[in-house]
Design a protein around this motif. Structure first.
Motif, PDB file in Angstrom:
ATOM      1  N   CYS A 189      -9.979   3.945   9.748  1.00 22.89           N
ATOM      2  CA  CYS A 189     -10.435   3.708   8.369  1.00 22.89           C
ATOM      3  C   CYS A 189     -10.964   4.992   7.740  1.00 22.89           C
ATOM      4  O   CYS A 189     -10.996   5.118   6.522  1.00 22.89           O
ATOM      5  N   GLN A 190     -11.370   5.956   8.568  1.00 21.82           N
ATOM      6  CA  GLN A 190     -11.839   7.241   8.025  1.00 21.82           C
ATOM      7  C   GLN A 190     -10.756   8.314   8.145  1.00 21.82           C
ATOM      8  O   GLN A 190     -11.045   9.516   8.082  1.00 21.82           O
ATOM      9  N   ASP A 248     -10.035  -1.349  15.147  1.00 17.89           N
ATOM     10  CA  ASP A 248     -10.073  -1.645  13.710  1.00 17.89           C
ATOM     11  C   ASP A 248      -8.674  -1.920  13.154  1.00 17.89           C
ATOM     12  O   ASP A 248      -7.676  -1.844  13.880  1.00 17.89           O
ATOM     13  N   ARG A 307     -13.885 -10.058  14.220  1.00 10.77           N
ATOM     14  CA  ARG A 307     -14.613 -10.097  12.956  1.00 10.77           C
ATOM     15  C   ARG A 307     -14.124 -11.282  12.126  1.00 10.77           C
ATOM     16  O   ARG A 307     -12.947 -11.629  12.153  1.00 10.77           O
ATOM     17  N   LYS A 352     -13.911  -1.108  20.312  1.00  6.56           N
ATOM     18  CA  LYS A 352     -13.832  -1.741  18.987  1.00  6.56           C
ATOM     19  C   LYS A 352     -12.546  -1.241  18.347  1.00  6.56           C
ATOM     20  O   LYS A 352     -12.326  -0.027  18.251  1.00  6.56           O
ATOM     21  N   ASP A 367     -16.862  -5.910   5.696  1.00  8.09           N
ATOM     22  CA  ASP A 367     -18.079  -5.275   6.199  1.00  8.09           C
ATOM     23  C   ASP A 367     -19.383  -5.816   5.599  1.00  8.09           C
ATOM     24  O   ASP A 367     -19.488  -6.051   4.397  1.00  8.09           O
ATOM     25  N   ASP A 402     -18.723   4.599  16.931  1.00  6.14           N
ATOM     26  CA  ASP A 402     -17.734   4.066  15.982  1.00  6.14           C
ATOM     27  C   ASP A 402     -16.800   5.199  15.553  1.00  6.14           C
ATOM     28  O   ASP A 402     -16.582   6.172  16.277  1.00  6.14           O
ATOM     29  N   ASP A 403     -16.259   5.103  14.367  1.00  2.00           N
ATOM     30  CA  ASP A 403     -15.238   6.028  13.859  1.00  2.00           C
ATOM     31  C   ASP A 403     -15.760   7.475  13.832  1.00  2.00           C
ATOM     32  O   ASP A 403     -16.974   7.705  13.784  1.00  2.00           O
TER      33      ASP A 403
HETATM   34  C1  GLA Z   1     -14.257  -0.528   9.016  1.00  2.00           C
HETATM   35  C2  GLA Z   1     -15.067  -1.404   9.960  1.00  2.00           C
HETATM   36  C3  GLA Z   1     -16.485  -0.843  10.064  1.00  2.00           C
HETATM   37  C4  GLA Z   1     -16.422   0.587  10.568  1.00  2.00           C
HETATM   38  C5  GLA Z   1     -15.560   1.422   9.661  1.00  2.00           C
HETATM   39  C6  GLA Z   1     -15.318   2.797  10.253  1.00  2.00           C
HETATM   40  O1  GLA Z   1     -14.722  -0.606   7.696  1.00  2.00           O
HETATM   41  O2  GLA Z   1     -15.098  -2.727   9.517  1.00  2.00           O
HETATM   42  O3  GLA Z   1     -17.265  -1.652  10.929  1.00  2.00           O
HETATM   43  O4  GLA Z   1     -15.923   0.583  11.872  1.00  2.00           O
HETATM   44  O5  GLA Z   1     -14.286   0.826   9.450  1.00  2.00           O
HETATM   45  O6  GLA Z   1     -14.433   3.557   9.521  1.00  2.00           O
END
Ligand code: GLA
Length: 395
Positions: A122-123, A150, A201, A148, A205, A73-74
Motif C-alpha cells: 500500500c506504500q 495486505d 480484516r 500480515k 482502516d 508493518d509496511d
Molecule cells: C493498509 C492496511 C493498514 C496498513 C497500511 C500500510 O492500509 O489496512 O493496516 O498496513 O496498509 O501501508
C-alpha cells in the motif's frame, strides 16, 4: 498388502490429506495479541524502534498480560535483489531482519512482518505477487512467526486464490506462522477465510477517533472511526472461532485521539468481539491510563475466552445498546453502551442473555474490578456519555 488393499488404503488417505490441507496450522486458538507499528509510526519504522518496543513489552506488564507478537508493518522493505529476494532497508535495519527476529525471540516474544498480495504494498514497496514461495521461505529462515498480508495493487487478482497461494507457501516452510489476511472486507473473507488464514480484516482502516466515517481521497470507501467499525458489517460472529477470527483492525488505544473512557469502550468491544488485540500506540511511553486499559486482565480474559465465541449486539434503543458474548464457564460478558452525549441508564435482562428470567445471577464490573452482587431478572447501570460498562455475569 494386496493391490486392492493398497487402493483402499490410498482412498482412505485422500480425505485425510484434503483435511490436512484445510486445517492449515493450529495457531491462534485464541485471538492473537501483540503490537504493530502502523497506527502510530506508519512508514517511520526501524530496528531501533522495534527493539525498544520489544524491550518495553517484555518489561512493562504487557508480555505478562499476554501480548506476544511484535509486528513491523509496511515500509521495512526497499527492493528485490538480482535473485528476486526481498531486501530490507539497510539504513533502518542495519542488523538485518534475522538479527531483529533473534533479538525479539531473546525477549521471549514473537516476531511478525508485513507484505501484500499485489505487485506493490500500500506504500508502494515491493510486494509478494509472483514471489510467494520465495518470500515465505525467506520469512521462515529469518524466524518470522506472523505475517500480515495486505491487499493493495492487486489488479484483477482473485482474493481467495491469492491468499490461498500465500497460505500454502507459508505451510510449505514447515514453520508455524500466523497468517493475518488484510483484505478489508470487500471480498467478504469471512465466507472463505477459515482454513486459509487465522484472521481477516472486516473493514477498511480504523482511525484514531470515535466516529468519522468518510471516503478516502480517491473516492473509495472508507476510513472508520472506532464506533463506525462496530456498525458494519453486522452479523459476522458466526464466522469466527478458534484459529480463525474476524479482525476489526488494530487498536488505537493510547494514540491520543479519544478520551480514556472512549478507549475503555474501544478495548471492551475488541474483547467482546474476540478481536485480535494488537496494540498500535507507543508502548514505550504510555500513560498510566493507557497501560491500565491495555493490561486489564479481566477484559483480556474475555477476549481470550477458550470457547472462542464472538459477541454480538443484543439490543439497540437510539444511542443505547447492549452487547453480549457467551463464555466457556457458562457466564456471559456484557457491554452496556452509551453512544450519546448525556448520562443514560442502560439495562439488560437475563432472558436477553438466554438465561431463565427468574435466575439470580452474580454480576462483576470488569473495569471497576468489583463484584456488584447477585441480581434477579437483570441488571441496569448508569452509563456515562461515550462509555461502555463491561460486566461479567455468572449464574
Ligand atoms: C493498509 C492496511 C493498514 C496498513 C497500511 C500500510 O492500509 O489496512 O493496516 O498496513 O496498509 O501501508
Amino acid at each position: 498388502m494386496n493391490r486392492l488393499a493398497m487402493i483402499l488404503v490410498a482412498l482412505m488417505l485422500v480425505p485425510l490429506m484434503a483435511h490436512a490441507q484445510v486445517e492449515r496450522n493450529s495457531l491462534a486458538q485464541t485471538p492473537p495479541m501483540g503490537w504493530n507499528s502502523w497506527n502510530k509510526f506508519a512508514c517511520n519504522v526501524s530496528e531501533d524502534l522495534i527493539k525498544t518496543v520489544a524491550d518495553a513489552i517484555a518489561t512493562n506488564g504487557m508480555k505478562d498480560a499476554g501480548y506476544q507478537y511484535v509486528v513491523i508493518d509496511d515500509c521495512w522493505q526497499v527492493k528485490r535483489d538480482e535473485k528476486g529476494n526481498i531486501v530490507a532497508d539497510p539504513q533502518r535495519f542495519p542488523s538485518g531482519i534475522k538479527g531483529l527476529a533473534d533479538y525479539i525471540h531473546s525477549k521471549g516474544l514473537k516476531f511478525g512482518i508485513y507484505s501484500d498480495a499485489g505487485t506493490k504494498t500500500c506504500q508502494g514497496r515491493p510486494a509478494s505477487q509472483g514471489h510467494e514461495y520465495q518470500d515465505a521461505m525467506q520469512y521462515a529462515q529469518w524466524g518470522v512467526d506472523y505475517l500480515k498480508y495486505d491487499w493493495c495493487n492487486t489488479g484483477t487478482r482473485n482474493a481467495e486464490e491469492a491468499y490461498t497461494t500465500m497460505s500454502n507457501a507459508l505451510l510449505s516452510t514447515g514453520r508455524p506462522i500466523v497468517f493475518s489476511m488484510c483484505e478489508s472486507g470487500t471480498a467478504k473473507p469471512w465466507l472463505w477465510g477459515k482454513g486459509i488464514g487465522n484472521l481477516w480484516r472486516t473493514t477498511d482502516d480504523i482511525s484514531d477517533n470515535w466516529t468519522s466515517k468518510k471516503k478516502w481521497p480517491d473516492g473509495n470507501c472508507c476510513e472508520y472511526g472506532m464506533v463506525d467499525i462496530l456498525d458494519e458489517p453486522a452479523g459476522l460472529e458466526s464466522f469466527a472461532g478458534p484459529g480463525h477470527w474476524n479482525d476489526p483492525d488494530m487498536m488505537e488505544v493510547g494514540n491520543g485521539g479519544m478520551t480514556s473512557s472512549e478507549y475503555r469502550a474501544h478495548f471492551s468491544f475488541w474483547a467482546l468481539l474476540a478481536a485480535p488485540l494488537i496494540a498500535g500506540n507507543d508502548v514505550r511511553s504510555m500513560s498510566a491510563d493507557t497501560k491500565d486499559i491495555l493490561e486489564n486482565k479481566e477484559v483480556i480474559a474475555i477476549d481470550q475466552d477458550p470457547l472462542g465465541r464472538e459477541g454480538w449486539r443484543i439490543s439497540k434503543q437510539g444511542e443505547l445498546e447492549v452487547w453480549g458474548r457467551p463464555l466457556k464457564d457458562g457466564g456471559r460478558a456484557v457491554i452496556l453502551f452509551n453512544r450519546g452525549t448525556a448520562d443514560a441508564e442502560v439495562s439488560v435482562t437475563w432472558e436477553q442473555l438466554a438465561y431463565p428470567g427468574h435466575l439470580s445471577t452474580k454480576v462483576r464490573d470488569l473495569w471497576e474490578h468489583k463484584d456488584l452482587g447477585s441480581f434477579d431478572g437483570g441488571y441496569k447501570a448508569k452509563v456515562a456519555p461515550h462509555s461502555a460498562v463491561m460486566l461479567k455475569v455468572l449464574p
